[in-house]
Design a protein around this motif. Sequence first.
Motif, PDB file in Angstrom:
ATOM      1  N   GLN A   1      34.398  30.879  40.783  1.00 53.71           N
ATOM      2  CA  GLN A   1      33.666  29.737  40.256  1.00 53.71           C
ATOM      3  C   GLN A   1      32.263  29.651  40.849  1.00 53.71           C
ATOM      4  O   GLN A   1      31.306  29.331  40.152  1.00 53.71           O
ATOM      5  CB  GLN A   1      34.454  28.442  40.521  1.00 53.71           C
ATOM      6  CG  GLN A   1      34.020  27.276  39.654  1.00 53.71           C
ATOM      7  CD  GLN A   1      34.041  27.618  38.149  1.00 53.71           C
ATOM      8  OE1 GLN A   1      35.029  28.125  37.627  1.00 53.71           O
ATOM      9  NE2 GLN A   1      32.928  27.373  37.457  1.00 53.71           N
ATOM     10  N   ASP A   2      32.135  29.979  42.140  1.00 52.93           N
ATOM     11  CA  ASP A   2      30.815  29.946  42.784  1.00 52.93           C
ATOM     12  C   ASP A   2      29.850  30.903  42.097  1.00 52.93           C
ATOM     13  O   ASP A   2      28.675  30.590  41.893  1.00 52.93           O
ATOM     14  CB  ASP A   2      30.929  30.339  44.264  1.00 52.93           C
ATOM     15  CG  ASP A   2      31.614  29.257  45.086  1.00 52.93           C
ATOM     16  OD1 ASP A   2      32.149  28.298  44.466  1.00 52.93           O
ATOM     17  OD2 ASP A   2      31.613  29.380  46.329  1.00 52.93           O
ATOM     18  N   LEU A   3      30.386  32.116  41.752  1.00 49.96           N
ATOM     19  CA  LEU A   3      29.520  33.108  41.106  1.00 49.96           C
ATOM     20  C   LEU A   3      29.118  32.643  39.710  1.00 49.96           C
ATOM     21  O   LEU A   3      27.973  32.804  39.297  1.00 49.96           O
ATOM     22  CB  LEU A   3      30.229  34.465  41.020  1.00 49.96           C
ATOM     23  CG  LEU A   3      30.584  35.125  42.357  1.00 49.96           C
ATOM     24  CD1 LEU A   3      31.221  36.488  42.116  1.00 49.96           C
ATOM     25  CD2 LEU A   3      29.350  35.275  43.241  1.00 49.96           C
ATOM     26  N   ILE A   4      30.089  32.049  38.995  1.00 58.02           N
ATOM     27  CA  ILE A   4      29.794  31.552  37.644  1.00 58.02           C
ATOM     28  C   ILE A   4      28.715  30.468  37.721  1.00 58.02           C
ATOM     29  O   ILE A   4      27.738  30.478  36.976  1.00 58.02           O
ATOM     30  CB  ILE A   4      31.079  31.016  36.974  1.00 58.02           C
ATOM     31  CG1 ILE A   4      32.044  32.184  36.731  1.00 58.02           C
ATOM     32  CG2 ILE A   4      30.762  30.305  35.659  1.00 58.02           C
ATOM     33  CD1 ILE A   4      33.464  31.760  36.393  1.00 58.02           C
ATOM     34  N   ASP A   5      28.883  29.584  38.705  1.00 57.94           N
ATOM     35  CA  ASP A   5      27.887  28.513  38.877  1.00 57.94           C
ATOM     36  C   ASP A   5      26.526  29.075  39.265  1.00 57.94           C
ATOM     37  O   ASP A   5      25.494  28.656  38.763  1.00 57.94           O
ATOM     38  CB  ASP A   5      28.364  27.533  39.961  1.00 57.94           C
ATOM     39  CG  ASP A   5      29.611  26.777  39.509  1.00 57.94           C
ATOM     40  OD1 ASP A   5      29.922  26.833  38.292  1.00 57.94           O
ATOM     41  OD2 ASP A   5      30.286  26.154  40.358  1.00 57.94           O
ATOM     42  N   LYS A   6      26.561  30.053  40.156  1.00 55.56           N
ATOM     43  CA  LYS A   6      25.318  30.617  40.668  1.00 55.56           C
ATOM     44  C   LYS A   6      24.464  31.190  39.544  1.00 55.56           C
ATOM     45  O   LYS A   6      23.249  31.011  39.518  1.00 55.56           O
ATOM     46  CB  LYS A   6      25.661  31.707  41.689  1.00 55.56           C
ATOM     47  CG  LYS A   6      24.478  32.443  42.293  1.00 55.56           C
ATOM     48  CD  LYS A   6      24.963  33.410  43.380  1.00 55.56           C
ATOM     49  CE  LYS A   6      23.932  34.462  43.716  1.00 55.56           C
ATOM     50  NZ  LYS A   6      24.514  35.521  44.544  1.00 55.56           N
ATOM     51  N   TYR A   7      25.104  31.889  38.594  1.00 57.47           N
ATOM     52  CA  TYR A   7      24.355  32.507  37.505  1.00 57.47           C
ATOM     53  C   TYR A   7      24.356  31.643  36.247  1.00 57.47           C
ATOM     54  O   TYR A   7      23.833  32.048  35.207  1.00 57.47           O
ATOM     55  CB  TYR A   7      24.892  33.916  37.208  1.00 57.47           C
ATOM     56  CG  TYR A   7      24.580  34.857  38.353  1.00 57.47           C
ATOM     57  CD1 TYR A   7      23.280  35.388  38.499  1.00 57.47           C
ATOM     58  CD2 TYR A   7      25.540  35.166  39.299  1.00 57.47           C
ATOM     59  CE1 TYR A   7      22.983  36.218  39.565  1.00 57.47           C
ATOM     60  CE2 TYR A   7      25.248  36.000  40.362  1.00 57.47           C
ATOM     61  CZ  TYR A   7      23.967  36.532  40.491  1.00 57.47           C
ATOM     62  OH  TYR A   7      23.660  37.339  41.536  1.00 57.47           O
ATOM     63  N   GLN A   8      24.968  30.478  36.322  1.00 56.81           N
ATOM     64  CA  GLN A   8      25.012  29.525  35.210  1.00 56.81           C
ATOM     65  C   GLN A   8      25.470  30.187  33.917  1.00 56.81           C
ATOM     66  O   GLN A   8      24.798  30.135  32.897  1.00 56.81           O
ATOM     67  CB  GLN A   8      23.644  28.873  35.036  1.00 56.81           C
ATOM     68  CG  GLN A   8      23.251  28.130  36.309  1.00 56.81           C
ATOM     69  CD  GLN A   8      21.957  27.346  36.133  1.00 56.81           C
ATOM     70  OE1 GLN A   8      21.074  27.745  35.383  1.00 56.81           O
ATOM     71  NE2 GLN A   8      21.866  26.237  36.829  1.00 56.81           N
ATOM     72  N   VAL A   9      26.622  30.861  34.010  1.00 51.07           N
ATOM     73  CA  VAL A   9      27.202  31.498  32.818  1.00 51.07           C
ATOM     74  C   VAL A   9      28.586  30.918  32.567  1.00 51.07           C
ATOM     75  O   VAL A   9      29.056  30.060  33.326  1.00 51.07           O
ATOM     76  CB  VAL A   9      27.281  33.031  32.978  1.00 51.07           C
ATOM     77  CG1 VAL A   9      25.900  33.650  32.891  1.00 51.07           C
ATOM     78  CG2 VAL A   9      27.977  33.404  34.287  1.00 51.07           C
ATOM     79  N   ASN A  10      29.250  31.406  31.493  1.00 59.41           N
ATOM     80  CA  ASN A  10      30.524  30.825  31.100  1.00 59.41           C
ATOM     81  C   ASN A  10      31.706  31.297  31.921  1.00 59.41           C
ATOM     82  O   ASN A  10      32.598  30.533  32.226  1.00 59.41           O
ATOM     83  CB  ASN A  10      30.818  31.125  29.627  1.00 59.41           C
ATOM     84  CG  ASN A  10      29.884  30.367  28.725  1.00 59.41           C
ATOM     85  OD1 ASN A  10      29.512  29.225  29.040  1.00 59.41           O
ATOM     86  ND2 ASN A  10      29.481  30.988  27.642  1.00 59.41           N
ATOM     87  N   ASP A  11      31.705  32.608  32.170  1.00 61.54           N
ATOM     88  CA  ASP A  11      32.863  33.126  32.888  1.00 61.54           C
ATOM     89  C   ASP A  11      32.482  34.325  33.753  1.00 61.54           C
ATOM     90  O   ASP A  11      31.332  34.756  33.778  1.00 61.54           O
ATOM     91  CB  ASP A  11      34.000  33.475  31.922  1.00 61.54           C
ATOM     92  CG  ASP A  11      33.527  34.409  30.819  1.00 61.54           C
ATOM     93  OD1 ASP A  11      32.496  35.102  31.037  1.00 61.54           O
ATOM     94  OD2 ASP A  11      34.165  34.462  29.756  1.00 61.54           O
ATOM     95  N   LEU A  12      33.514  34.873  34.409  1.00 59.87           N
ATOM     96  CA  LEU A  12      33.298  35.968  35.339  1.00 59.87           C
ATOM     97  C   LEU A  12      32.784  37.218  34.626  1.00 59.87           C
ATOM     98  O   LEU A  12      31.995  37.978  35.166  1.00 59.87           O
ATOM     99  CB  LEU A  12      34.625  36.275  36.056  1.00 59.87           C
ATOM    100  CG  LEU A  12      34.551  37.045  37.371  1.00 59.87           C
ATOM    101  CD1 LEU A  12      33.623  36.359  38.365  1.00 59.87           C
ATOM    102  CD2 LEU A  12      35.949  37.173  37.974  1.00 59.87           C
ATOM    103  N   GLU A  13      33.238  37.388  33.389  1.00 59.83           N
ATOM    104  CA  GLU A  13      32.794  38.561  32.639  1.00 59.83           C
ATOM    105  C   GLU A  13      31.277  38.550  32.465  1.00 59.83           C
ATOM    106  O   GLU A  13      30.611  39.582  32.588  1.00 59.83           O
ATOM    107  CB  GLU A  13      33.487  38.599  31.268  1.00 59.83           C
ATOM    108  CG  GLU A  13      33.047  39.786  30.448  1.00 59.83           C
ATOM    109  CD  GLU A  13      33.998  40.108  29.301  1.00 59.83           C
ATOM    110  OE1 GLU A  13      35.156  39.663  29.353  1.00 59.83           O
ATOM    111  OE2 GLU A  13      33.569  40.807  28.371  1.00 59.83           O
ATOM    112  N   ASP A  14      30.734  37.361  32.203  1.00 59.65           N
ATOM    113  CA  ASP A  14      29.275  37.252  32.066  1.00 59.65           C
ATOM    114  C   ASP A  14      28.585  37.644  33.359  1.00 59.65           C
ATOM    115  O   ASP A  14      27.569  38.335  33.359  1.00 59.65           O
ATOM    116  CB  ASP A  14      28.890  35.816  31.682  1.00 59.65           C
ATOM    117  CG  ASP A  14      29.349  35.471  30.261  1.00 59.65           C
ATOM    118  OD1 ASP A  14      29.613  36.432  29.489  1.00 59.65           O
ATOM    119  OD2 ASP A  14      29.467  34.275  29.948  1.00 59.65           O
ATOM    120  N   VAL A  15      29.166  37.200  34.468  1.00 56.61           N
ATOM    121  CA  VAL A  15      28.584  37.551  35.768  1.00 56.61           C
ATOM    122  C   VAL A  15      28.596  39.066  35.934  1.00 56.61           C
ATOM    123  O   VAL A  15      27.599  39.679  36.323  1.00 56.61           O
ATOM    124  CB  VAL A  15      29.384  36.904  36.934  1.00 56.61           C
ATOM    125  CG1 VAL A  15      28.794  37.320  38.278  1.00 56.61           C
ATOM    126  CG2 VAL A  15      29.420  35.394  36.798  1.00 56.61           C
TER     127      VAL A  15
END
Lengths: 259, 387
Positions: A232-246
Amino acid sequence: MEVIVEQSFKKTKKTAIELKNLTKRFGNLTAVDGLFLDIRWGEIFGLLGPNGAGKTTTVNILSTLLDPTEGYATVAGHDVVEKASEVRKVIGLCPQEPAYFPYLTGRENIELFGQLHSVPQKLLGERIENLAQRVDIHDDIDRRASHYSGGMIRRISTIMALIHDPPVALLDEPTVAMDPISRRSVWDFIKELRSQNKTIILTTHYMEEAQELSDRVGIIDEGRLIEVGPPQDLIDKYQVNDLEDVFVLRTGKKLKEEV
Amino acid sequence: MDFKRVLALVKKNMKKFTRDPGTLFLLVLFPVVLTTVFGFAFGGIGESGPQSFEIGVVNTDYSSDHPEWASGFFTNLSDIEGVILVEYADNETGQADLLQGSIDALIVIPTGFGDSCQSYWEFPFDGTSWINTSISLYLDSGSLVATAAVPPIVQQVFLRTLFGDAKISLDVPVQLTSPQLISASSVSQWDFMVPGMFAFSAIFITVIVAQSMTVERNEGLLRRMSTTPVTSSDYMLSQTLSYMTVAIIQVAMIFLTSYLIGYRPATGLIGIGFALTILAVFSLSCVGLGLIAATFTNSADGATGLAFMVAMPQMFLGTFMPLGGIADTIASIMPSTYVTDALTTLFLRGALVTTPSIWIDLVLVVAASIIVVIAGILVFDRWGRGM
Ligand SMILES: Nc1ncnc2c1ncn2[C@@H]1O[C@H](COP(=O)(O)OP(=O)(O)OP(=O)(O)O)[C@@H](O)[C@H]1O
Ligand SMILES: [Mg+2]
């Protein structure tokens, strides 16, 4: 028995797994490039990365199959090179390519690995029943391994890795080739392991799986760890929808395994 | 070293042997089939059942004062059902016919035979006053039934001649020399081949070891097992024990098969025990060679090929017939040569287990096996595990 062992580690060692400048070269190719990482006891760590990123190489070093070229790694406080035999007592490896004896049944394969880990015979029978129920292979457990489908053999392989109830499990793509139902049953099983305070490294190409199961994920690309943190931290950090986007954002590559 | 782990691995191998049809065939059925085929091809079968023996006789007791003993002996011998007497003027002609295979056995009545029998009846209880002589008996080794049946017949006929019909066993002044086997060129080679069969089949172990180790390596099983507390010595010991067990079963099967088709080794239980021992030791060197073959190839087929290349010279140079020349020189460095030599000495020549030459064979085979198996373990551990 194993639980007691695990607790005594916890008292003496804060980290279950420790990588310091871990590097592995094959000739000119640097498969793993200076990894620093601490994994806590009871943590599920998802190791993500494109094909050839160095995930399996890292897992193989931790399971004493490969010696690092530089740096070092410890498992339960034991150096994987110097104290390989101590490391082997506390880990359970589910290799990316499931290795099994084709002429043995599923049960016999599991039993053999239990015996190699000196699990008492009586306990062994109980555990096989129990684990087979949980990953939903119970009805097929007495078939010859050579007759299993790809997904079945992976479930057997997972049990082979965990039959001795190791405090540290190294699962290299355990759910690849599984149908959604089987995959769910393995996920539930891994969650159960977390509730038993097992430490797990899980490599996967399924971002949904990593997101659902991992306390933290690490994204590795060309041998380097380029991102570490709770999903969740990574998703928030890059402001994307899910881990795949990251993942796509950070590795710049489309997932190849999604087909 | 952990014995329970070793045992678990041995059990695993035993399941492989019994469940994998290919392995089972190569290890057990093939030697049995081969034994049967060779048995039929080279004689040994079809000789069983009632049959007549042509026994050559040479009487060298012409100058005796008591020629009636020799003629009595011949009469009694020809009275036996199925025995046909062929008289020869001298030993040489008799030997020549035996070599041709036209008679099954040759009996030479020694000079002084009549005097010898007479001296017994003059002083039946005083062995020191007897005139001792020996009947010589030569047998065609290719005629299995003859080698088994003739010596007791001759013994029995002699006792009947000396004592009449009374069945007594006492010390007597005439001894039957232990039969000398003469190979007849025109008859079966089977007797010579059986000792070689044992070593021949043990050599298949090399092939199976190489094959199964390459497979276990290539399937990632060796790697996977090496992440468990199993040590290489546990693993190697389990391999060695498993294949030695197979070797012993193999030997037993071949023995049984050849026995069923009429082969009778000229040795007793102790001799067979010795044979089993030397074969078990020999199988160790086969395991070692298998490990070496597995080290230097990366596919099961390659390992099979290489193992055959290693095993072939042993199969043909060391086991069956002496070929002479350079082949003999090569054979002299193969452990199978010494195994076969010991087995031939026991099974064919009927030598005693105390014969020094077979103990020398055993020592050589033990030494060779230790060297090969240690070399195999070291080489495989260093280069063959594929880590
Ligand atoms: N034994 C080896 N010899 C030479 N190169 C190797 C060896 N093992 C791995 N490599 C190389 O190391 C790199 C990392 O491989 P690794 O198997 O760790 O990738 P991975 O992240 O597990 O990939 P995947 O997602 O496809 O499983 C690759 O480029 C691979 O070709
Ligand atoms: Mg991988």
